[in-house]
Motif scaffolding. Sequence first.
Motif, PDB file in Angstrom:
ATOM      1  N   TRP A   1      -3.905  -4.844  27.329  1.00 51.96           N
ATOM      2  CA  TRP A   1      -3.153  -5.601  26.331  1.00 51.96           C
ATOM      3  C   TRP A   1      -1.811  -6.088  26.878  1.00 51.96           C
ATOM      4  O   TRP A   1      -1.335  -7.169  26.512  1.00 51.96           O
ATOM      5  N   LEU A   2      -1.189  -5.288  27.765  1.00 54.69           N
ATOM      6  CA  LEU A   2       0.135  -5.648  28.265  1.00 54.69           C
ATOM      7  C   LEU A   2       0.091  -6.792  29.273  1.00 54.69           C
ATOM      8  O   LEU A   2       1.070  -7.547  29.389  1.00 54.69           O
ATOM      9  N   GLU A   3      -0.956  -6.919  30.036  1.00 59.89           N
ATOM     10  CA  GLU A   3      -1.002  -7.952  31.081  1.00 59.89           C
ATOM     11  C   GLU A   3      -0.788  -9.356  30.525  1.00 59.89           C
ATOM     12  O   GLU A   3       0.108 -10.081  30.985  1.00 59.89           O
ATOM     13  N   PRO A   4      -1.569  -9.829  29.545  1.00 56.92           N
ATOM     14  CA  PRO A   4      -1.293 -11.187  29.025  1.00 56.92           C
ATOM     15  C   PRO A   4       0.046 -11.283  28.300  1.00 56.92           C
ATOM     16  O   PRO A   4       0.697 -12.334  28.330  1.00 56.92           O
ATOM     17  N   GLU A   5       0.465 -10.188  27.654  1.00 56.16           N
ATOM     18  CA  GLU A   5       1.756 -10.227  26.970  1.00 56.16           C
ATOM     19  C   GLU A   5       2.900 -10.402  27.962  1.00 56.16           C
ATOM     20  O   GLU A   5       3.857 -11.140  27.708  1.00 56.16           O
TER      21      GLU A   5
END
Length: 724
Positions: A204-208
């Motif tokens: 979840w953190l990668e694209p954010e």
Amino acid sequence: MSGVARDQDVDIDLGQLVRAVWARRLRILAITLAGAGIAFTGAKIMSPQYRSETRILIEPRAPAFASTQQVNDAGAGPLMDELNIASQVQLLQSADLLKKVINDLKLYNLPEFDDAANGSAMSSIMVKLHLKKNPMENPPEERVIDAFVERLQVYQVPGSRVIGISFTSKDPKLAAAIPNAMANVYLSTQSGAKLDSNSEATRWLEPEIEGLRRKVSEAEKKVAEYRTSHGLLQTNGTTTFPAQQLNDISAELTRVRGDKANAEARAQAVRNALSSGEASDTLPDIMSSQAIQRLKATESGLQSQISDLQTSLLNNHPRLKSLRAQLADIRTQIRQETQKILTSIENESKVADLRASELERQSDTVQANSARAGEDEVGLNALEREATAQRQLLETYLVRYREAASRADSNSSPADARIVSKAIEPVDPYFPKVVPIVVVAAVATLILSAIVTMLAELFSGRALRPVDAAPETIEAETLVEERVAPQAAPVVSAVRKPIQPSMLAIVGDEDEKDVIEDTEAAEKLPEDDNEFSVASVADYLTGSRAPLAIAISPTGDNGSAATVLLTRMLADAGRRVILIDMTGSGYPTELMAEDQAAPGVTDLLCGEAAFGDTIHSDRLSLAHVIPQGQSDVRRAMRGVDRLSLLLDALAAAYDLVVVECGSADVAGVSRLTRSRDVEIILSLPEIEETIFVTLMTEFQAAGYERVVLMSGGEVAEQTLGRAA
């Protein structure tokens, strides 16, 4: 035959019951031994069951490389909550965890976990009669889980975060292996849940993070463009160019104004020196001039020559005249040079004034620019706040991402629990316990056999006997008469003899003769004058609102006996009344108190008894009494002023407080009745006019308005006004 009539009252003969049991003791003993033998055989036939237990401690755990802050954050979570521990207990009993343990240990192959396939004859009969559901209708996996759950027990140890896992099995090795396997599967499940949460956080953190990077870049670009378009260039990272320029101009203007003031002061000093004719060689500006210094040196040389020649030549000598002319010319030159210095200083002041004017003009211009820059900074600050917020969020996400990525390995995410006690293979069976079973069976058989024997004896009527009431009644009456007779004689005597109520207080006293003489004297008082009766005073005090009544007995104990009678009448009338014995003889205490040595008012004033311990009940009425006490009277009277607090407390709890003072004087009574609404009672068994008039006069002089006269059994209310 029982020998008891059908309509006759009967009672149970306990002795007959005991004799019946004792007569059949051999039969009861044989039955008991038979029951014990059956229990022993059954316990031996039963298959032994073994139980073992594993214990797990629920606590926050973090990897060794975790920072202190992370560990503290983990410890502050809900793991310490009681509900969380209960949730972990339910998780250990979840179907998924049980299925995994069953599959890992291949329990579905063991007959112990599928009893339905090898059902007993009784079970088959119950199924055919539809009294029991056919277990074969359930899938094999369900039957294994049901058998597993029946032998499993998961519980929280009270008052701790420890969870116990116990399992019962016919095989001792299996009884130890299953709790350990459940604990291992639970820990791996918890660790896997952490790994899954870390993986999900990473995904979840990668694209954010990528999106935040673009937003941060765009926000910082907007800040730079806005700063350039509005001329908000920074000089030292925090201050804009207009603001820095304004600061510089302000500093320079301050310096120029200081130079101007300095020049004006120097010029004024030179002017003052020239106008007053004072020596100007002390001024710094003049002394620093090279020309002035040379002229001063020449002046000094000429002055020296003139002084030398005056000793050998006359004043009109041509040589002296020439030197004096040169000296005057030098001094003229010094004055001219001083004037030039003054002009130079004045020019410096004018230049400083012009410079200040120019700086003030520049300051006005820069201030206008700075004001416009301040308005432009509002928009710049908004853009910078947006860029800062996006940058901080990006940094937070980067930290979280690094943490989650570092915990991708299974060893980096330990479960929030650990095994504190592993199950071991049991040696002794958990069930059946042969000795306790045999003992309980023997005792139960013995008791049941005795009860059956007693019931048989009762139903046969042999343990019943008729009730003969007459002898028992006579015996009871005789017993009561024997116990009560020694105490009843004085009471009967008292009832037969018509006496005043106060005589009841002397029943059982050792000084009975003296008391009877006092009360007989009170009986001889005239009864036709009812306005002096004790009953009249009681009626008067019932209607009075005064919370305190002071009784004075000038003639001694016979008057105190009348006060005791008055107190009891008030108590019988339903008033909450208490009497305080302040006499010297303690006669009211002798009449009212059960224990003559009970703590009283003197003990309270001496500090040897508590307030609650000094209040006692009257032995012949509902009134209360505070006895005289056993302490030294003289020492107690030193603290008589503390009686004020005692009277206030008692007045709040009782309807009326009666203080029997004996033969007290007006001064002593005044110490108890300061600023109180009080009734004064003169208890005179025989009305003596001299004593009465003397007391009335003394109370009138002391300021008392109401005095009540009580003469034995006859009392009247007399006020000081009427007496006058």
